[in-house]
Design a protein around this motif. Structure first.
Motif, PDB file in Angstrom:
ATOM      1  N   ASP A  44       0.835  -1.029   0.126  1.00  0.00           N
ATOM      2  CA  ASP A  44       0.090  -0.172  -0.156  1.00  0.00           C
ATOM      3  C   ASP A  44       0.977   1.232   0.053  1.00  0.00           C
ATOM      4  O   ASP A  44       0.483   2.503  -0.034  1.00  0.00           O
ATOM      5  N   LEU A  45       2.159   1.064  -0.020  1.00  0.00           N
ATOM      6  CA  LEU A  45       3.006   2.143  -0.011  1.00  0.00           C
ATOM      7  C   LEU A  45       4.104   2.258  -1.091  1.00  0.00           C
ATOM      8  O   LEU A  45       4.370   3.434  -1.541  1.00  0.00           O
ATOM      9  N   LYS A  46       4.314   1.133  -1.657  1.00  0.00           N
ATOM     10  CA  LYS A  46       5.189   1.107  -2.842  1.00  0.00           C
ATOM     11  C   LYS A  46       4.946   1.868  -4.188  1.00  0.00           C
ATOM     12  O   LYS A  46       6.046   2.781  -4.609  1.00  0.00           O
ATOM     13  N   ARG A  47       3.870   2.263  -4.425  1.00  0.00           N
ATOM     14  CA  ARG A  47       3.431   3.270  -5.345  1.00  0.00           C
ATOM     15  C   ARG A  47       3.705   4.660  -5.165  1.00  0.00           C
ATOM     16  O   ARG A  47       3.850   5.526  -6.166  1.00  0.00           O
ATOM     17  N   ILE A  48       3.566   4.939  -3.986  1.00  0.00           N
ATOM     18  CA  ILE A  48       3.571   6.344  -3.491  1.00  0.00           C
ATOM     19  C   ILE A  48       4.954   6.811  -2.722  1.00  0.00           C
ATOM     20  O   ILE A  48       4.936   7.801  -2.287  1.00  0.00           O
ATOM     21  N   MET A  49       5.915   5.923  -2.730  1.00  0.00           N
ATOM     22  CA  MET A  49       7.238   6.342  -2.367  1.00  0.00           C
ATOM     23  C   MET A  49       7.762   7.387  -3.406  1.00  0.00           C
ATOM     24  O   MET A  49       7.831   7.059  -4.518  1.00  0.00           O
ATOM     25  N   TRP A  50       8.683   8.309  -2.791  1.00  0.00           N
ATOM     26  CA  TRP A  50       9.436   9.111  -3.200  1.00  0.00           C
ATOM     27  C   TRP A  50      10.499   8.452  -4.073  1.00  0.00           C
ATOM     28  O   TRP A  50      11.138   7.779  -3.406  1.00  0.00           O
ATOM     29  N   VAL A  51      10.970   8.665  -5.377  1.00  0.00           N
ATOM     30  CA  VAL A  51      11.757   8.188  -6.034  1.00  0.00           C
ATOM     31  C   VAL A  51      12.825   9.399  -6.481  1.00  0.00           C
ATOM     32  O   VAL A  51      12.232  10.178  -7.069  1.00  0.00           O
ATOM     33  N   ASN A  52      14.220   9.275  -6.292  1.00  0.00           N
ATOM     34  CA  ASN A  52      14.994  10.157  -6.469  1.00  0.00           C
ATOM     35  C   ASN A  52      15.682   9.942  -7.966  1.00  0.00           C
ATOM     36  O   ASN A  52      16.371   9.093  -8.195  1.00  0.00           O
ATOM     37  N   THR A  53      15.049  10.448  -8.930  1.00  0.00           N
ATOM     38  CA  THR A  53      15.372  10.337 -10.256  1.00  0.00           C
ATOM     39  C   THR A  53      16.616  10.563 -10.631  1.00  0.00           C
ATOM     40  O   THR A  53      16.946  10.251 -11.799  1.00  0.00           O
TER      41      THR A  53
END
Length: 537
Positions: A76-85
Motif C-alpha cells: 500500500d506504499l510502494k506506488r507512493i514512495m518518493w523516487v530520486n530520479t
C-alpha cells in the motif's frame, strides 16, 4: 521517541503490572469520516474528495516521514514512495552530488557501513553518562562555584534516571510474572486461543489464578486472546526489556555502528540509504496514514491522494539525537519535501540550538513541519517536550504545527487519554486513537498516539499543497488552524498516570490554540479562496 502507550494497572495477586488498555476497535479509516454523516469525529476527508475535489487537478507534493523507517516495498506504499530520479539505484555512486550515495527513497542518518541502529538510549541517559564522567570525583562540598548549576542539573537528571530504571525493572518483573501465570492457566485450559467464556469456566486453584481469570474474562470481551497476547503481553515484555537493557542503560552505546562523531553537530554526511532499517513499524504506520494508495483497492486509504513519501530515518527505539534530527530536516528540505512529519519527541535535549537552526532553515525554504505533541498526558506549556518553539521567531513558528490526539466520540472522552496538550504549544488536535494503517510485511495494524494524529495533519497539509500549490507553508498552517471544527464542551482527563489520579474536566479550548479538531473539508473550502490577492490558486 514517544511511543504509543496507554497504561492500565492490573493487580494479579503478587503481580502489579502496567499494560496498554485493550481498547475497543474502531472502524478502519474512521479518521477520514465526517462527524455529521458518520457520527464519528474524523476530519471529513472522504466528504472533501466527494464534494470538493472530484475532477480537480493536483500537483505531486513530497512529504517527508522523518521517523524510524518506512517499508518502501509495502503493498500500500510502494506506488507512493518518493523516487530520486537523479540517482541511479545500486551503483554505489552519488549521482546527484548531494552528498548521499544511492539515496533513491531517502536517507538513514542512524545507519552505518554494515548495519543500522535499532535500540538507543534516552537523551536523559546520554546526558547523565556525559556528566557522570565530568563530575566523577565531585561532591556538594567540592563542586566549583562556576559548575554549581550544572552539578545540580546532573543530580536531578541522575535521580530521574534511577527512578525510571527502577520502574522499568519493576514493570518487567511484574509483566513477566503475569505472563508466566497466564501461560500456566492457558495450559490448564488446554486451548491455544481461549475465549472469555473459557476463562469464566476455568476452575482456579489459587488466588493468582483467580485474578488471571477475572482479568482475562473482562479483557476478552473486547477482543481475541491472540491479539491481547501479542499486543499487550509480548509487547509489554518487549517494552520494559527495551527500557531496562537499552533506553536507560548507562553502559549501552550503539553509536559506533554509524561511525560518525556524535558530538560534532556540524557533521552532515554519514549514514546509509536503508530507509527501512531494522524496525519500520512506526514509520510505515505514519506513512500509510498520510498517503496509503487510494487507488489500489488494497488495505487502507491515506489522507492525501497525490503525494510522494520520502523516508528519512532519524529515530531509533529510544530517543533521537538532535544532530540526526537537524540533518534529517535539512536533507528533506534540500531534496524537495514541502511537508515534513515528525512523530517523535523527548523530555531532554542535547543540542536544541542545532534543531532550532534546522527549523529556521525549513521555514526559510517554505517547508511546513508537522510534529506530534507527545503521549505523556502533560501540559507542554509547562513541561519540556523537545523539539519545541518556545524560543523561536514568529516566521518559524508560522511554518510549524504541533498536534494533539483526539478520539472518535464528540463527548468528554474526545481528548485521547494519553495526549499531551498546551494552550500555547499545541495548535490543533486530530484523530489518534486506534488508527488502522500500514506496518511491515504488507500488513496492517491499529495503533494509538499523537504519532498517529500528526500524520493525519501532515496528510491534510500535503493535500492542500497538492491542490493549491501557490499557498505558502505559513498560509497552509493558518488555513488548517482556522478551519478546525470548534469543540464547545468540556473534556475529562486524569492528572497523572496513576490509576487513582484525580480526574478533571476542562473546556477543550484550554488544550490547544485553535480549540478544535482539524477538518479537511473546511480547510479545502477555505484554501480555494485563500490569498487570492497574493495570486494563490
Amino acid at each position: 521517541m514517544n511511543k504509543n502507550r496507554i497504561f492500565n494497572v492490573l493487580l494479579t495477586g503478587a503481580f502489579v503490572i502496567a499494560l496498554p488498555l485493550f481498547a475497543n476497535a474502531q472502524k478502519p479509516n474512521w479518521q477520514n469520516f465526517d462527524l455529521k454523516t458518520d457520527s464519528t469525529f474524523g476530519i471529513s476527508t472522504e466528504r472533501a474528495y466527494k464534494e470538493l475535489l472530484k475532477g480537480k487537478k493536483s500537483t505531486k507534493v513530497i512529504v517527508a516521514v522523518n521517523d524510524g523507517g518506512v517499508e518502501a516495498t509495502h503493498e500500500d506504499l510502494k506506488r507512493i514512495m518518493w523516487v530520486n530520479t537523479k540517482e541511479i539505484a545500486g551503483n554505489g555512486k552519488d549521482d546527484d552530488k548531494n552528498g548521499y550515495v544511492d539515496d533513491v527513497h531517502g536517507w538513514n542518518f542512524i545507519g552505518g557501513p554494515k548495519e543500522s541502529v535499532n535500540f538507543e538510549t534516552l537523551e536523559l541517559t546520554r546526558l547523565v553518562r556525559r556528566d557522570q564522567a565530568r563530575f566523577a570525583n565531585t561532591t556538594d562540598a567540592t563542586v566549583a562555584e562556576k559548575d554549581k548549576q550544572d552539578w545540580e542539573a546532573f543530580k536531578t537528571r541522575r535521580a530521574d534516571l534511577e527512578k525510571k530504571l527502577g520502574e522499568a525493572k519493576q514493570g518487567l518483573a511484574g509483566i513477566a510474572g503475569f505472563k508466566n501465570a497466564l501461560d500456566a492457566v492457558v495450559k490448564k485450559i488446554g486451548k491455544e486461543n481461549p475465549t472469555a467464556e473459557d476463562f469464566k469456566n476455568f476452575k482456579p486453584a489459587n488466588e493468582p489464578e483467580s485474578r488471571i481469570q477475572s482479568v482475562m474474562s473482562e479483557q476478552l470481551q473486547k477482543g481475541s486472546f491472540a491479539d491481547f497476547y501479542e499486543d499487550q503481553i509480548k509487547e509489554g515484555v518487549d517494552y520494559y526489556t527495551r527500557q531496562a537493557e537499552y533506553n536507560l542503560n548507562l553502559d549501552y552505546d550503539p553509536r559506533s555502528i554509524v561511525g560518525d562523531n556524535p558530538n560534532d553537530s556540524k557533521e552532515k554526511f554519514y549514514g546509509n540509504n536503508d530507509v527501512t532499517g531494522p524496525d519500520a513499524m512506526h514509520g510505515s504506520h505514519v506513512a500509510g496514514i498520510i498517503a496509503a494508495d487510494r487507488t489500489n483497492k488494497l488495505g487502507i486509504m491515506g489522507v492525501a491522494d497525490n503525494v510522494a513519501i520520502m523516508g528519512v530515518r532519524c529515530t531509533p527505539n529510544g530517543d533521537e539525537r538532535d544532530k540526526d534530527v537537524a540533518n534529517s530536516i535539512r536533507y528533506a528540505v534540500d531534496n524537495g519535501a514541502k511537508v515534513i512529519n515528525m512523530s517523535f519527541g523527548k523530555a531532554y535535549s542535547w543540542d536544541k540550538a542545532i534543531v532550532n537552526d534546522a527549523m529556521k532553515y525549513a521555514a526559510s525554504k517554505d517547508v511546513l513541519i508537522v510534529q506530534a505533541a507527545g503521549n505523556e498526558n502533560q501540559d507542554i506549556d509547562t513541561e519540556n517536550n523537545f523539539p519545541n518553539h518556545k524560543d523561536l521567531d514568529e516566521k518559524t513558528i508560522a511554518s510549524w504545527i504541533t498536534v494533539g490526539a483526539s478520539g472518535p466520540k464528540d463527548d468528554e472522552t474526545l481528548k485521547a487519554s494519553f495526549s499531551n496538550f498546551g494552550k500555547t504549544q499545541v495548535d490543533v488536535f486530530a484523530p489518534g486513537v486506534r488508527i488502522h494503517s500500514t506496518v511491515p510485511g504488507s500488513k496492517y495494524k491499529d495503533l494509538d498516539g499523537t504519532s498517529m494524529a500528526s500524520p493525519v495533519v501532515a496528510g491534510l497539509a500535503g493535500l492542500i499543497r497538492s491542490y493549491y500549490p501557490k499557498l505558502s507553508a505559513a498560509q497552509v498552517k493558518e488555513i488548517i488552524v482556522k478551519s478546525v471544527t470548534k469543540v464547545n464542551h468540556n473534556v475529562s482527563y486524569k492528572k497523572g498516570e496513576e490509576e487513582n489520579a484525580e480526574s478533571v474536566s476542562v473546556p477543550f479550548s484550554d488544550l490547544c490554540i485553535s480549540g478544535g479538531i482539524v477538518n479537511a473539508y473546511e480547510a479545502l473550502k477555505m484554501a480555494a479562496t485563500y490569498g487570492r490577492s497574493s495570486n494563490a490558486k
